[in-house]
Design an enzyme around this catalytic site. Sequence first.
Site, PDB file in Angstrom:
ATOM      1  N   ASP A  95     -29.893   8.140  32.779  1.00  0.00           N
ATOM      2  CA  ASP A  95     -29.930   8.416  31.332  1.00  0.00           C
ATOM      3  C   ASP A  95     -30.284   7.141  30.562  1.00  0.00           C
ATOM      4  O   ASP A  95     -30.505   7.187  29.346  1.00  0.00           O
ATOM      5  CB  ASP A  95     -28.617   9.033  30.838  1.00  0.00           C
ATOM      6  CG  ASP A  95     -27.418   8.135  31.063  1.00  0.00           C
ATOM      7  OD1 ASP A  95     -27.565   7.061  31.659  1.00  0.00           O
ATOM      8  OD2 ASP A  95     -26.309   8.519  30.611  1.00  0.00           O
ATOM      9  N   ASP A 151     -29.357  12.285  36.703  1.00  0.00           N
ATOM     10  CA  ASP A 151     -28.202  11.799  35.942  1.00  0.00           C
ATOM     11  C   ASP A 151     -27.788  12.827  34.894  1.00  0.00           C
ATOM     12  O   ASP A 151     -28.608  13.242  34.064  1.00  0.00           O
ATOM     13  CB  ASP A 151     -28.613  10.486  35.240  1.00  0.00           C
ATOM     14  CG  ASP A 151     -27.446   9.541  35.037  1.00  0.00           C
ATOM     15  OD1 ASP A 151     -26.333   9.846  35.535  1.00  0.00           O
ATOM     16  OD2 ASP A 151     -27.644   8.488  34.408  1.00  0.00           O
ATOM     17  N   LYS A 164     -25.450  12.694  39.368  1.00  0.00           N
ATOM     18  CA  LYS A 164     -24.447  11.654  39.086  1.00  0.00           C
ATOM     19  C   LYS A 164     -23.774  11.987  37.757  1.00  0.00           C
ATOM     20  O   LYS A 164     -24.419  12.474  36.839  1.00  0.00           O
ATOM     21  CB  LYS A 164     -25.107  10.276  39.003  1.00  0.00           C
ATOM     22  CG  LYS A 164     -24.132   9.149  38.623  1.00  0.00           C
ATOM     23  CD  LYS A 164     -24.744   7.770  38.753  1.00  0.00           C
ATOM     24  CE  LYS A 164     -25.478   7.307  37.522  1.00  0.00           C
ATOM     25  NZ  LYS A 164     -24.665   7.213  36.296  1.00  0.00           N
ATOM     26  N   GLU A 172     -20.504  10.369  34.991  1.00  0.00           N
ATOM     27  CA  GLU A 172     -19.695   9.192  34.670  1.00  0.00           C
ATOM     28  C   GLU A 172     -18.217   9.544  34.512  1.00  0.00           C
ATOM     29  O   GLU A 172     -17.879  10.607  33.988  1.00  0.00           O
ATOM     30  CB  GLU A 172     -20.194   8.547  33.363  1.00  0.00           C
ATOM     31  CG  GLU A 172     -21.571   7.938  33.490  1.00  0.00           C
ATOM     32  CD  GLU A 172     -21.985   7.136  32.256  1.00  0.00           C
ATOM     33  OE1 GLU A 172     -21.166   6.950  31.332  1.00  0.00           O
ATOM     34  OE2 GLU A 172     -23.151   6.693  32.229  1.00  0.00           O
ATOM     35  N   GLU A 205     -19.953  -0.227  37.812  1.00  0.00           N
ATOM     36  CA  GLU A 205     -20.694  -1.015  36.829  1.00  0.00           C
ATOM     37  C   GLU A 205     -19.748  -1.980  36.117  1.00  0.00           C
ATOM     38  O   GLU A 205     -18.687  -1.577  35.613  1.00  0.00           O
ATOM     39  CB  GLU A 205     -21.368  -0.073  35.806  1.00  0.00           C
ATOM     40  CG  GLU A 205     -22.145  -0.830  34.745  1.00  0.00           C
ATOM     41  CD  GLU A 205     -23.125   0.048  33.955  1.00  0.00           C
ATOM     42  OE1 GLU A 205     -23.293   1.234  34.312  1.00  0.00           O
ATOM     43  OE2 GLU A 205     -23.727  -0.479  32.995  1.00  0.00           O
TER      44      GLU A 205
HETATM   45  O1  KIV Z   1     -28.416   5.558  33.918  1.00  0.00           O
HETATM   46  C1  KIV Z   1     -28.462   4.524  34.592  1.00  0.00           C
HETATM   47  O2  KIV Z   1     -29.499   3.843  34.663  1.00  0.00           O
HETATM   48  C2  KIV Z   1     -27.260   4.108  35.318  1.00  0.00           C
HETATM   49  C3  KIV Z   1     -27.338   2.822  36.066  1.00  0.00           C
HETATM   50  C4  KIV Z   1     -27.124   1.681  35.135  1.00  0.00           C
HETATM   51  C5  KIV Z   1     -26.384   2.788  37.197  1.00  0.00           C
HETATM   52  O3  KIV Z   1     -26.287   4.767  35.283  1.00  0.00           O
END
Ligand code: KIV
Length: 258
Positions: A48, A87, A117, A119, A184
């Site tokens: 994202d 993401d 993915k 968060e 992170e």
């Molecule tokens: O969205 C993204 O680029 C991320 C990375 C920083 C791990 O989550």
Amino acid sequence: MKKRRKITPPLLCALKRRGVPIAMVTAYDAEGGRLADEAGIDIILVGDTGAEMMQGHSSTVPATIDGQLMMTRAVSGHVSRALIVGDLPFGAYEFSDEDAVRSAIRLVKEGGADVVKLEGPRPSQVRAITGAGVAVMGHLGLTPQSQTALGGRKVQGRTAAAALQLVAQARELEAAGCFALVFEAVPEPVAEQITRGLAIPTIGIGAGRGCDGQVLVYHDLLGLLDWSPRFAKTYSDLRGQIAAALNQYVADVRLGAG
Ligand code: KIV
């Protein structure tokens, strides 16, 4: 030409067991995906961060599922070996497990992502998505979608209590079914300690060398921005090269030589 073996979640766990470091990078378009894949990158994250890198937003908060789908489709059509991580953007999985499953399935079915993915410590959503047959990568420490609530882009897990909380969250996400975790902006000793205690691989960004792999944002790695985070190692100065090429082109056209 020798066919390269597609990277899968179990293969990544095997790399961890064998002590082979995992290389991950973000990509947002067809050429970025193709180049990363050809270079031997193991995991391509259609992050994202595309909202920042491609659209110029100042955070990842405005990213949308439609925007993520467009970028994921562009990347997935040009990658054959790397695992493609779609993401889940802010607002696409927080409201309910059903919402999370729906968004995850869209990224896989319409976007061509292999896995997704999300968060934060969200074991319920992880269980729901994995239950629907989609593998999930977790993301702990600095979770940029909630950076305002965290007080900005700050290192997380600095106090003993915060470090213990991260350990607990990591274990909980592993138990919920995550196949890997991104850490992170976490102190190196904390990320290293957690990595040793997990069977699944950890991928660090600003988390030192103790993780099982590293991830960088494409634009940081290539030096495409006029700034980059302190921890990000830059491997090229593409911004300078592009500026020089554009200046030369303008000069040629002015001289009637373009
Ligand atoms: O969205 C993204 O680029 C991320 C990375 C920083 C791990 O989550």
